[in-house]
Design a protein around this motif. Structure first.
Motif: not given
Length: 438
Positions: A63, A65, A126, A153, A156, A159, A199, A212, A408
């Motif tokens: 993930q 950051s 996030s 975080l 998305d 990311d 993550h 996320e 995911k």
């Protein structure tokens, strides 16, 4: 006069026999080549499938950051030195953490002034950043009034940009990250404030609308509770049924019908058991919907035929001499079975039980029918709490429109495959360690 027909010896060296032998060998070689090709093709498809899942799932364990300098302002959080602990906690829980994020991000990008740009800037982080900051303040009240670099975080879209799923060279109208956001991201990246890390939240949190923040822990706990109920019901009933049918039941038409139906139930589609669970456990018994106890009862019905068949085969494999020797020493029929036959058959019984439980772990259709497809954020704390299961969680994520949920989904599939392989490996180990050759 003898009626015996006399046969002439076969001339194996004749041209006709040599041709027949060559044709037979050619057929054998063709069959071997076709077998190797079939196995190779199946292995290739399996490799491609597992490879794609592993490639996508590897990114699901990572993930993005952002390291942001956050000033924990007293005007927003209050002063813990002048407030009681309860007053300070209440103040922090009601504090506007968006203001802290807004001030922190504008400190990195002072040129951002318009309200729409400020909202877009906050979306780079996030939605869980607010709770993260609130937790930090509650755990360490002394940070109020100071400025700390906090690893938050990323959203998305950022990311996906960091992982290369969004092409920065593509036209602005064709990508979700606009030019302004791309510029902000590049500035943070040049300053070394963007990182891609393992993550851990994926393994410790429940489901979420934000990719996320979504994790598999809630679904894993739900699967564990469901399997506990399944095992507690299916194992004793299945083993006792197998013992009765194999050792005590008379051989008549009734037992023949029971055996045929048990074998037929093993081939019934799993969704039928889901319909049965929906009708009986929810419609008649009014048990809580979407609860592990209902899922366990439904999967127990599905697993029972597998356990019964495996247990009967294991009991039948025990040599009759064991029974005869026990009876010869004066053992009763119950002692023969439970002191001698069942202990010797237990490795095979456990192997069949583990395989049946592995099948139950991977089932989705029965759980969909009893409502375990609901969106559950909280971690279930008991057998009657609302929960979902790992296969159902995979189904839900696969149906989500966000691109980040693809990773995911693949990561959750890898976790589920790990559990299934471990359970089947345990079954193989038990069989090899305790199996006896008679």
């Amino acid at each position: 006069m003898s009626n015996t027909k006399e046969f002439e010896p076969t001339d194996w060296k004749s041209p006709e026999m040599q041709a027949r032998i060559r044709r037979r060998y050619r057929r054998d070689r063709r069959f071997k080549v076709m077998g190797v090709m079939a196995v190779s093709l199946a292995a290739l498809f399996l490799f491609l499938l597992i490879g794609k899942i592993a490639r996508d799932g590897a990114m699901g364990f990572l993930q993005t950051s952002l390291d942001i300098d956050v000033t924990f302002s007293e005007s927003v959080l209050g002063d813990p030195r002048t407030m009681s602990p309860d007053e300070f906690e209440a103040k922090v829980r009601q504090a506007n953490m968006i203001r802290l994020l807004d001030d922190a991000l504008r400190g990195h990008f002072p040129e951002v002034q318009s309200r729409s740009d400020r909202r877009a800037l906050i979306r780079m982080v996030s939605g869980g950043a607010r709770e993260q900051l609130r937790t930090m303040v509650l755990e360490t009240p002394a940070i109020v009034g100071s400025t700390r670099t906090v690893r938050l975080l990323a959203g998305d879209d950022i990311d996906q940009l960091r992982k290369g799923k969004i092409d920065a060279n593509e036209a602005e109208g064709n990508r979700k990250v606009k030019d302004k956001e791309l510029g902000w991201y590049q500035k943070l990246d040049e300053e070394g404030r963007v990182s891609l890390n393992f993550h851990t939240r994926f393994f410790t949190s429940g489901d979420s609308r934000d990719p996320e923040l979504a994790g598999i822990w809630g679904a894993t706990v739900g699967s564990a509770l469901t399997l506990v109920v399944t095992l507690l019901i299916a194992f004793p009933i299945g083993v006792l049924t197998a013992i009765y049918l194999e050792e005590f039941a008379p051989q008549n038409r009734l037992t023949d019908i029971i055996e045929i139906n048990i074998n037929n139930l093993a081939a019934v589609p799993s969704i039928v058991f889901g319909l049965l669970g929906l009708a009986v456990f929810l419609g008649v018994m009014h048990l809580p919907r979407s609860a592990p106890v209902v899922g366990g009862l439904t999967l127990a019905l599905m697993t029972l035929p597998t356990i019964i068949i495996a247990a009967r085969a294991s009991i039948k494999a025990v040599p009759p001499s064991i029974r005869d020797a026990a009876r010869g020493l004066g053992a009763s029929p119950m002692q023969v079975v439970f002191h001698h036959v069942v202990p010797l058959a237990m490795p095979g019984i456990l192997t069949g039980t583990i395989i049946g439980m592995a099948q139950a772990l991977g089932e989705t259709a029965p759980l969909l029918m009893i409502g375990m497809v609901a969106f559950i954020v909280d971690i279930p704390g008991g057998f009657t709490d609302a929960a979902t299961a790992l296969p159902v969680q995979i189904f839900l994520w696969a149906d989500s429109p966000e691109r980040a949920f693809v990773e995911k989904t693949s990561a959750a599939i890898l976790v589920l495959l790990t559990f299934l392989i471990a359970m089947n490996g345990l079954a193989i180990w038990l069989r090899q360690k305790f199996e006896r050759q008679w």
